[in-house]
Design a protein around this motif. Structure first.
Motif, PDB file in Angstrom:
ATOM      1  N   GLY A   1      48.208  41.624  31.257  1.00  0.00           N
ATOM      2  CA  GLY A   1      47.027  41.961  30.862  1.00  0.00           C
ATOM      3  C   GLY A   1      46.399  40.835  31.122  1.00  0.00           C
ATOM      4  O   GLY A   1      44.656  41.457  30.727  1.00  0.00           O
ATOM      5  N   GLY A   2      46.171  40.556  30.502  1.00  0.00           N
ATOM      6  CA  GLY A   2      44.982  38.599  29.732  1.00  0.00           C
ATOM      7  C   GLY A   2      44.664  38.191  31.443  1.00  0.00           C
ATOM      8  O   GLY A   2      45.505  38.756  32.205  1.00  0.00           O
ATOM      9  N   ALA A   3      44.083  37.623  30.820  1.00  0.00           N
ATOM     10  CA  ALA A   3      42.965  36.593  31.776  1.00  0.00           C
ATOM     11  C   ALA A   3      43.307  35.401  31.657  1.00  0.00           C
ATOM     12  O   ALA A   3      43.944  34.763  30.561  1.00  0.00           O
ATOM     13  N   ILE A   4      43.340  34.116  33.046  1.00  0.00           N
ATOM     14  CA  ILE A   4      43.355  32.542  32.661  1.00  0.00           C
ATOM     15  C   ILE A   4      41.178  32.664  32.522  1.00  0.00           C
ATOM     16  O   ILE A   4      40.887  33.224  33.365  1.00  0.00           O
TER      17      ILE A   4
ATOM     18  N   GLU B   1      31.229  31.298  31.717  1.00  0.00           N
ATOM     19  CA  GLU B   1      32.908  31.381  31.656  1.00  0.00           C
ATOM     20  C   GLU B   1      33.583  31.732  33.199  1.00  0.00           C
ATOM     21  O   GLU B   1      33.140  32.733  33.681  1.00  0.00           O
ATOM     22  N   CYS B   2      34.208  31.828  33.112  1.00  0.00           N
ATOM     23  CA  CYS B   2      34.825  32.262  34.739  1.00  0.00           C
ATOM     24  C   CYS B   2      35.925  32.733  34.549  1.00  0.00           C
ATOM     25  O   CYS B   2      37.571  31.947  33.672  1.00  0.00           O
ATOM     26  N   ARG B   3      37.007  33.589  35.145  1.00  0.00           N
ATOM     27  CA  ARG B   3      37.870  35.060  34.452  1.00  0.00           C
ATOM     28  C   ARG B   3      38.074  34.452  36.024  1.00  0.00           C
ATOM     29  O   ARG B   3      38.153  35.486  37.027  1.00  0.00           O
ATOM     30  N   TRP B   4      39.540  33.779  36.436  1.00  0.00           N
ATOM     31  CA  TRP B   4      39.381  33.327  37.581  1.00  0.00           C
ATOM     32  C   TRP B   4      41.828  34.412  38.115  1.00  0.00           C
ATOM     33  O   TRP B   4      42.377  33.578  39.011  1.00  0.00           O
ATOM     34  N   ALA B   5      42.054  34.968  36.962  1.00  0.00           N
ATOM     35  CA  ALA B   5      43.511  34.713  37.225  1.00  0.00           C
ATOM     36  C   ALA B   5      43.838  36.190  36.033  1.00  0.00           C
ATOM     37  O   ALA B   5      42.766  35.870  34.816  1.00  0.00           O
TER      38      ALA B   5
END
Lengths: 86, 160
Positions: B55-58, B67-71
């Motif tokens: 459930g976390g992000a990269i 910021e960019c959450r891409w995964a």
């Protein structure tokens, strides 16, 4: 994309069919072309666009290169002498 | 070449490191070895963080604070396995529709006390295409991507 799936078309033809302007169509096609999803060729004074059957292959090649490079960079870091935080 | 091979990328490498170190380096220093040319932010990325939980992000963070959450982290099993979604479109922009995301599984297998095989499988690449016909402003028609895939399959068959 749907229009191009039926048959290759020129920019003007696409603009006539779609509810967006000709410059917007050109811009959209440029993005698709950069992504390798469509190809174009000159036919007389027009430029005709078609779907590239290699598009998915191009995406795959791009990601294959990405992971190859990432893993080599990863190997360099993983094999460094373990730092203080170990 | 088969069609399955066309929608999956597999890469592997053997590193001189324990499986624990191999996993830790991969999941905590992704930003240090990721090729830099595909930057989804408009500014230089100063750090990449993989949140170590399902459930976390990269997240890529830039110097200007953006910021960019891409995964999305789908599996997190140290030190053997991590799976995350690849929410990046073929145009290298963040894909907000999870149905149009591919996924990446990374496995870490000890081959000796100080030797680990790391395999990357980036699969379901065809999902990135499923929404494209719908992008053309509501033109509902299944002739687009399925036809395109059929042509692609035909090309591969012809090439066998």
């Amino acid at each position: 994309m749907t229009s191009l799936a039926e048959r290759p078309r020129a920019v003007g033809e696409l603009a006539d069919e779609l509810p967006i302007s000709r410059p917007a169509v050109s811009q959209h096609l440029r993005v698709l072309k950069d992504a390798g999803l469509v190809t174009d060729r000159a036919v007389g004074t027009r430029r005709v666009y078609r779907l590239s059957p290699e598009g998915l292959g191009a995406l795959r090649d791009q990601l294959d290169t990405f992971w190859q490079r990432a893993l080599h960079g990863y190997q360099d870091i993983a094999e460094q002498p373990t730092e203080e935080k170990s | 070449m088969t069609q399955a091979a066309a929608v999956v990328v597999r890469r592997e490498i053997v590193v001189q490191a324990t499986v624990e170190r191999a996993f830790t380096v991969f999941t905590t220093r992704f930003g240090d070895f990721k090729p830099p040319e595909h930057n989804l932010l408009g500014a230089p990325v100063v750090e990449t963080v993989l949140e170590p939980r399902v459930g976390g992000a990269i997240i890529d963070r830039a110097a200007d604070g953006s910021e960019c959450r891409w995964a999305r982290v789908l599996v997190h099993e140290p030190p053997h396995r991590v799976v995350f979604s690849w929410d990046i479109s073929p145009q290298w922009q963040v894909e907000t529709d999870p149905e149009r995301a591919s996924e990446v599984e990374v496995r870490f297998v000890a081959e000796g006390p100080d030797r680990t095989r790391v395999t990357v499988e980036h699969r379901n690449l065809d999902r990135h295409g499923e929404g494209w016909p719908a992008v053309s402003d509501g033109v509902a028609d299944d002739a687009g991507w399925p036809l395109y895939l059929a042509r692609f399959a035909a090309l591969l068959t012809a090439g066998d």
